[in-house]
Design an enzyme around this catalytic site. Sequence first.
Site, PDB file in Angstrom:
ATOM      1  N   GLU A 184       3.099   2.702  11.754  1.00 32.28           N
ATOM      2  CA  GLU A 184       2.159   3.496  12.549  1.00 32.28           C
ATOM      3  C   GLU A 184       2.800   4.265  13.690  1.00 32.28           C
ATOM      4  OE1 GLU A 184      -1.886   1.235  12.516  1.00 32.28           O
ATOM      5  OE2 GLU A 184      -0.330  -0.241  12.107  1.00 32.28           O
ATOM      6  N   ILE A 202       0.836  -1.204   0.000  1.00 31.74           N
ATOM      7  CA  ILE A 202       0.000   0.000   0.000  1.00 31.74           C
ATOM      8  C   ILE A 202       0.873   1.257   0.000  1.00 31.74           C
ATOM      9  CG2 ILE A 202      -1.947  -1.136   1.091  1.00 31.74           C
ATOM     10  CD1 ILE A 202      -1.105   0.077   3.762  1.00 31.74           C
ATOM     11  N   GLY A 244       6.925  -3.417  13.743  1.00 34.18           N
ATOM     12  CA  GLY A 244       6.205  -2.609  12.759  1.00 34.18           C
ATOM     13  C   GLY A 244       6.642  -1.159  12.803  1.00 34.18           C
TER      14      GLY A 244
END
Lengths: 722, 154
Positions: free
Chosen positions: A682, A471, A679
């Site tokens: 975010e 994305i 990750g």
Amino acid sequence: MSDAVFGNRAPVGAPMSRVDGRLKVTGAARYTAEIPIEGVHHAVIVGSTAANARILDIDTSIAEGMPGVVKVLTHRNAPKLPAQVGKPPASRVLTLLQDDVVHYNGQPVAVVVADTLERATDAAHRVTATYDAREPLTDIRHAGRKEYRPESANKEADSASGDAAAALSHAEERISREYTTPIENHNPIEPHATIAVWEGDQLTVYDTTQYVVGVRNTIAKTFGLPADNVRVVSRFIGGGFGTKGSTWSHVPLAVLAARETGKPVKLVLTRRQMFGSTGARAQTEQRVTLGARRDGTLVAIRHESVSYTSRYEDYLEPAAVITRSLYACPNIETTHRLVQLDLGTPTFQRAPGEATGSFALECAMDELAERLGMDPLELRLKNYAERDPESGKPFSSKSLRECYRVAAERFGWARRKATPGAMQDGDIAIGYGMATATYPTNRSKASASVTLTSDGRGGIDAVVQTASQDIGTGTYTVMTQLAADALGLPVERVRMELGDTRLPPSPSSGGSQTAASTGSAVEAVCREACVRMAADGATDPASMAAWLSRQPGRTLTVRAESKAGKGDDDYAKHAFGAVFVEVRVDRALGEIRVPRIVGAYAAGRILNAKTALSQLIGGVVWGVGMALEEKTLVDPRTARYMNANLEEYHVPVNADIGALDLQFIAEDDPHVNPIGVKGIGEIGITGVPAAIAGAVYDATRIRVRELPITLDKLIMGGGSAD
Amino acid sequence: MPVTLRINGRPVTLDVEPRVTLLDALREQALLTATKKGCDHGQCGACTIHVDGRRQLACLILAVMLAEREITTLEGLAAGDELHPMQAAFIEHDGFQCGYCTPGQIMSAVALLNEPCGDSDDDVKECMSGNLCRCGAYPGIVAAVQQVRRAGAR
């Protein structure tokens, strides 16, 4: 170009340019709405102009008679679909023209199909509906609101460790403050888009989605089809940020329109239609109560959050979850309550919970620091959690101290003045602020396959497949690097294929989990292939190529699944960071600029220094938007979105972003997952709004507890000076 | 009605209604999909193209208005396999993530080379602020533009 520095080997971690970069800068990358389909027809959704309503009448007669129009679907003629069995929120409760009930403004009430986009759009404007509408509720802050604790939402609503009430009543210092965050819309620049193509009972759906497998499952269930009959393709996605993580109503509606007309159908939402039916970050009202000793030691934290959901599905914005793990404290209590509004169901948006919750918690920490006369950084260090306060487990790794140290030093935090308003530059008031950033490390089951083929000249080509998505996060690129590294091949000989349900299943591109989940699968399958060849003594590229050339078709295909295993729960897993900002506020005009942001983040192993940095930058830019600009406005009379466009819904533009000095702290984590990654998609947004709010206070002595911090709140006294 | 447009140096004849925007004519009929639709209202810049060398928004122009004009889209920027320096610089500086706003960014950036934009990074930021990037790749975009300007490319 810079890739040449690494020759034709790009070890994991190197700042390799994106493998799909050329496709994207030449326009050759085809996004969903751009897939050429012979004879494709265009579907346009007619959205309701009322909420909390029933449709009294809907007149499609003019539209049906217009040139090129082949079908107008409404609740009166749409076929009944099997009852929805999906489990929210991953499978959303959809509004699919099944009845006359209108929950939210903009809910699909008709779908017009015509041979061109212009004809379908024109006809859609000629569909008229009348409603029996009752007054909608559009803001959680209304009198007599009914709060409830959701029984089964996406997160556990409440938590309690120790006895927060008792500890608060005895605390030497106590502050209790309320913070609010508004509705925010994701606004990826690529709108939601779907093309549905039926061939007999076989269906192909091109969809812009963060989760091809999820779209396939939802469509199969919605239409009562075997999952194998549905193929979903999404090779390039123009941004998602959470809104494309769920399958919303327009996707099955496109499929339905294609089935009912017998034509391939393309349905692209307008920018206005991106507000309402495809989720938003929920408005929150959060009260944070902190109790501390005079030396700054926290003795109790209570974090109570109220957010909204729709009338037809529970979605919980998990704002207080961050408080369960961020600071060492024996007594922590968190609660989440929902209020139903007459709006579409909200959803995940970049760092759902952590973004909103860190604003409240970190602002409260600043306010406590001021009460105690402590430096905000010192207060955070005082309450540094060595183990996860929620589970009591050790962290798989935690380098937050190093993040604080590095970022504070680069920023020059030592130059901070203890008294707010002390730094001036002519008419400009200067302020410093800081906050902690954090995001959990998630991992889901994922699978991948690799096919190795001898080229007959001593070389090997690898094709790696997995139904994950890129994305914009760099999935194509980092997976190529991981595979090349594990196979010992040059990256040029590895081709990565993503975004198709015909490939081995992978989880959604959400929760910052793709590298950990899909990356572990890609590495596992490549290692497995090497193990098979090594069993025959082929352990280097030349002998592997020779081994392959002896196989049928000169090829080897291996498929593997990767998931968390035994012992995986022994650790708490989070990425951490520290962010420092400087703001400059025009004292006469209230204009707020953010000339520089310094951040240091520790997120395990970094797979690609270039694309990873872009992930941090993107998150921080979102933090600036959240702090200063973004707010979705709803007309309280009609529940209609008043700024459903990119002019009046403000997102950061180039000129809004000052110097960003962001870096990763090296962190070796042997416990977190097989490839040692956390990750990074975010964490960048977390902390930034609180750091900016703190800096604005430092500059102006005005504490704005209501996002976004717009200049009217500084001039008109919307914040509070205390 | 038939209209012949000169797109990337070649005549392209399309049969469009007068109400068809240049953006939709490019994407839906000419199948030149590099030019993106983000808002359709002139607010995001994703559909930036060049008309006679100057940047314009294709969503705010009707296709029938542009007969006789020279239209350049991103597809027309590279010289065969050789990327325009701005395209190469966007890759090098990671001036994008998802890539959807990128065609508009690059077309704006290339037009900017011939505009009276000041030398500083702040000037570039201002001149590029008509192109939204929701991925927030702004620092990379500025770095790419400045690299190409300093190399003297046009």
